[in-house]
Design a protein around this motif. Structure first.
Motif, PDB file in Angstrom:
ATOM      1  N   ILE A 276      56.175  -6.944   1.050  1.00 49.28           N
ATOM      2  CA  ILE A 276      56.991  -5.849   0.642  1.00 49.28           C
ATOM      3  C   ILE A 276      56.706  -4.648   1.637  1.00 49.28           C
ATOM      4  O   ILE A 276      57.817  -3.908   1.929  1.00 49.28           O
ATOM      5  CB  ILE A 276      56.771  -5.447  -0.900  1.00 49.28           C
ATOM      6  CG1 ILE A 276      57.910  -4.309  -1.136  1.00 49.28           C
ATOM      7  CG2 ILE A 276      55.330  -4.997  -1.064  1.00 49.28           C
ATOM      8  CD1 ILE A 276      59.291  -4.807  -0.873  1.00 49.28           C
ATOM      9  N   ALA A 277      55.484  -4.345   2.067  1.00 54.54           N
ATOM     10  CA  ALA A 277      55.130  -3.247   2.908  1.00 54.54           C
ATOM     11  C   ALA A 277      55.925  -3.449   4.318  1.00 54.54           C
ATOM     12  O   ALA A 277      56.637  -2.564   4.970  1.00 54.54           O
ATOM     13  CB  ALA A 277      53.562  -3.030   3.094  1.00 54.54           C
ATOM     14  N   SER A 278      55.806  -4.717   4.814  1.00 56.05           N
ATOM     15  CA  SER A 278      56.245  -4.968   6.249  1.00 56.05           C
ATOM     16  C   SER A 278      58.011  -5.136   6.133  1.00 56.05           C
ATOM     17  O   SER A 278      58.788  -4.680   6.972  1.00 56.05           O
ATOM     18  CB  SER A 278      55.718  -6.301   6.885  1.00 56.05           C
ATOM     19  OG  SER A 278      56.194  -7.405   5.989  1.00 56.05           O
ATOM     20  N   THR A 279      58.511  -5.542   5.132  1.00 55.38           N
ATOM     21  CA  THR A 279      59.854  -5.567   4.614  1.00 55.38           C
ATOM     22  C   THR A 279      60.573  -4.314   4.598  1.00 55.38           C
ATOM     23  O   THR A 279      61.414  -3.989   5.345  1.00 55.38           O
ATOM     24  CB  THR A 279      60.116  -6.301   3.371  1.00 55.38           C
ATOM     25  OG1 THR A 279      59.607  -7.884   3.530  1.00 55.38           O
ATOM     26  CG2 THR A 279      61.801  -6.435   3.140  1.00 55.38           C
ATOM     27  N   LEU A 280      59.853  -3.360   4.042  1.00 53.47           N
ATOM     28  CA  LEU A 280      60.308  -1.938   3.796  1.00 53.47           C
ATOM     29  C   LEU A 280      60.072  -1.327   5.172  1.00 53.47           C
ATOM     30  O   LEU A 280      61.018  -0.263   5.515  1.00 53.47           O
ATOM     31  CB  LEU A 280      59.613  -1.179   2.709  1.00 53.47           C
ATOM     32  CG  LEU A 280      60.026  -1.588   1.414  1.00 53.47           C
ATOM     33  CD1 LEU A 280      59.183  -0.623   0.439  1.00 53.47           C
ATOM     34  CD2 LEU A 280      61.519  -1.137   1.113  1.00 53.47           C
ATOM     35  N   GLU A 281      59.085  -1.532   5.817  1.00 52.42           N
ATOM     36  CA  GLU A 281      58.820  -0.876   7.104  1.00 52.42           C
ATOM     37  C   GLU A 281      60.098  -1.307   8.318  1.00 52.42           C
ATOM     38  O   GLU A 281      60.469  -0.430   8.975  1.00 52.42           O
ATOM     39  CB  GLU A 281      57.383  -1.102   7.650  1.00 52.42           C
ATOM     40  CG  GLU A 281      57.265  -0.435   8.911  1.00 52.42           C
ATOM     41  CD  GLU A 281      55.525  -0.216   9.340  1.00 52.42           C
ATOM     42  OE1 GLU A 281      55.231   0.599  10.079  1.00 52.42           O
ATOM     43  OE2 GLU A 281      55.100  -1.280   8.717  1.00 52.42           O
ATOM     44  N   ASP A 282      60.427  -2.839   8.013  1.00 49.87           N
ATOM     45  CA  ASP A 282      61.433  -3.234   9.054  1.00 49.87           C
ATOM     46  C   ASP A 282      62.563  -2.330   8.945  1.00 49.87           C
ATOM     47  O   ASP A 282      63.286  -1.956   9.756  1.00 49.87           O
ATOM     48  CB  ASP A 282      61.724  -4.669   8.913  1.00 49.87           C
ATOM     49  CG  ASP A 282      60.468  -5.400   9.616  1.00 49.87           C
ATOM     50  OD1 ASP A 282      59.688  -4.877  10.313  1.00 49.87           O
ATOM     51  OD2 ASP A 282      60.367  -6.565   9.088  1.00 49.87           O
ATOM     52  N   PHE A 283      62.997  -2.163   7.850  1.00 46.96           N
ATOM     53  CA  PHE A 283      64.318  -1.185   7.481  1.00 46.96           C
ATOM     54  C   PHE A 283      64.221   0.174   7.637  1.00 46.96           C
ATOM     55  O   PHE A 283      64.954   0.660   8.210  1.00 46.96           O
ATOM     56  CB  PHE A 283      64.850  -1.389   6.047  1.00 46.96           C
ATOM     57  CG  PHE A 283      65.493  -2.779   5.760  1.00 46.96           C
ATOM     58  CD1 PHE A 283      66.720  -2.990   6.101  1.00 46.96           C
ATOM     59  CD2 PHE A 283      64.891  -4.074   4.971  1.00 46.96           C
ATOM     60  CE1 PHE A 283      67.126  -4.414   5.897  1.00 46.96           C
ATOM     61  CE2 PHE A 283      65.392  -5.111   4.758  1.00 46.96           C
ATOM     62  CZ  PHE A 283      66.736  -5.308   5.245  1.00 46.96           C
ATOM     63  N   ALA A 284      63.098   0.673   7.602  1.00 42.52           N
ATOM     64  CA  ALA A 284      62.738   1.991   7.899  1.00 42.52           C
ATOM     65  C   ALA A 284      62.901   2.307   9.087  1.00 42.52           C
ATOM     66  O   ALA A 284      63.361   3.304   9.743  1.00 42.52           O
ATOM     67  CB  ALA A 284      61.378   2.463   7.477  1.00 42.52           C
ATOM     68  N   ASN A 285      62.516   1.305  10.083  1.00 49.16           N
ATOM     69  CA  ASN A 285      62.465   1.457  11.573  1.00 49.16           C
ATOM     70  C   ASN A 285      63.704   1.392  12.230  1.00 49.16           C
ATOM     71  O   ASN A 285      64.109   1.252  13.448  1.00 49.16           O
ATOM     72  CB  ASN A 285      61.456   0.959  12.050  1.00 49.16           C
ATOM     73  CG  ASN A 285      60.111   0.926  11.954  1.00 49.16           C
ATOM     74  OD1 ASN A 285      59.840   2.254  11.582  1.00 49.16           O
ATOM     75  ND2 ASN A 285      58.940   0.130  11.897  1.00 49.16           N
ATOM     76  N   ASP A 286      65.046   0.677  11.355  1.00 47.15           N
ATOM     77  CA  ASP A 286      66.038   0.344  11.985  1.00 47.15           C
ATOM     78  C   ASP A 286      67.241   0.486  11.132  1.00 47.15           C
ATOM     79  O   ASP A 286      67.718  -0.073  10.275  1.00 47.15           O
ATOM     80  CB  ASP A 286      65.862  -1.290  12.190  1.00 47.15           C
ATOM     81  CG  ASP A 286      67.108  -1.846  13.308  1.00 47.15           C
ATOM     82  OD1 ASP A 286      68.144  -1.084  13.104  1.00 47.15           O
ATOM     83  OD2 ASP A 286      66.873  -3.127  13.501  1.00 47.15           O
TER      84      ASP A 286
END
Length: 321
Positions: A276-286
């Motif tokens: 979940i952390a990496s999934t949210l961060e991917d969207f946060a960055n793009d």
């Protein structure tokens, strides 16, 4: 053209308005339909008054119209459970109606639910189940959808805009299929907020469905539960609000739901506690990836999940009567 019926929906409690939403969609489709909740949620509880807008609850003012609706009904549609005195009342008032039983809940999980179709003493001709995770438990039932009446909308994320995320479980009870909490989600949200990557909205008490939907429309991401392999009504609301909709829905849950959408699986974004952390961060960055996925969600709801289309699934089930 589908035959038009007089339909009465009855539930002990509002069941977060699910029966009333079916009734409303059926009225939109030309049926004469009413939803009766025998009682609201406990008056001192957090859900009291929040889900009864489209129900009739019996009192001196409504008793006459309820009696008339029951006596004239072609179909009496029972949701989850019914007190014995209501079973007696229905059988006395109407000997010609077809009885339908619909289950919304998993077995032996809070609020404690056991199957009642065989013990209620009503001549059920059809058994239905909400077509999300529930069919793997209630295997001899016909799948039907939860219905969302909110007009679909989308506000795609723009360049430079911080990712706005909402997580709004109605409860945090443990359970195999009712579980909506994993510790890693808390950690991920807190960490990403501290890093300035996201804005997180987590209501600390139940709010009205209309208020919650208004807030959801302002967000880019809705998180359902990432614990069980199923999903809940909030995922459908996320699609209606044009949100990136994150859950842990597995192949079975998505395949069941695709029966309502011409075989097209819902565009959920998969995550579990580990990812979940990496999934949210991917969207946060793009921001562009976020906006694209928001449009996918919106278009899927608009194409497949509008109330009139969902009502037609109940019509097809009723045809077997």
């Amino acid at each position: 053209m589908c035959k038009k019926y007089k339909i009465v929906h009855i539930s002990q409690t509002p069941l977060v308005a699910a029966p009333a939403k079916v009734a409303l969609a059926q009225r939109m489709s030309g049926h004469e339909t009413v939803a009766i909740a025998i009682k609201d949620y406990p008056i001192n509880g957090p859900l009291a008054g929040k889900f009864i807008e489209d129900f009739l609850i019996e009192d001196e003012f409504t008793k006459g119209i309820i009696d008339e609706a029951i006596s004239k009904a072609d179909i009496i549609h029972i949701h989850n459970d019914l007190p014995q005195e209501w079973t007696t009342r229905l059988l006395h008032a109407n000997q010609t109606a077809k009885y339908v039983y619909q289950v919304h809940s998993p077995l032996r999980e809070g609020p404690l639910y056991l199957p009642r179709d065989s013990s209620l003493g009503l001549p059920f001709s059809l058994k239905l189940v909400v077509g999300q995770f529930q069919p793997r438990i209630h295997q001899d039932h016909v799948f039907v959808p939860n219905i969302i009446h909110d007009t679909p909308s989308v506000r795609p994320r723009r360049k430079g805009e911080k990712l706005k995320v909402i997580f709004s479980p109605t409860h945090l009870r443990p359970g195999r299929w009712n579980n909506k909490y994993v510790e890693q989600l808390d950690t991920a949200l807190q960490s990403l907020v501290k890093l300035g990557k996201i804005e997180a909205i987590i209501p600390d008490k139940p709010v009205s469905p209309k208020a919650l939907m208004a807030v959801r429309r302002s967000c880019h991401v809705s998180i359902d539960e990432i614990a069980t392999g199923g999903f809940h009504q909030v995922s459908i609301e996320g699609l209606a609000a044009g949100n990136v909709t994150i859950n842990k829905a597995d192949y079975f849950s998505k395949t069941v739901f695709s029966t309502f959408s011409n075989g097209e699986k819902p565009p959920f974004v998969y995550a579990d506690g580990e990812s979940i952390a990496s999934t949210l961060e991917d969207f946060a960055n793009d921001w562009e990836k976020t906006a694209e996925q928001q449009l996918v969600s919106y278009n899927y709801f608009k194409k497949h999940l509008t109330p009139i289309k969902m009502s037609s699934i109940f019509d097809k089930a009723y045809e077997t009567l």
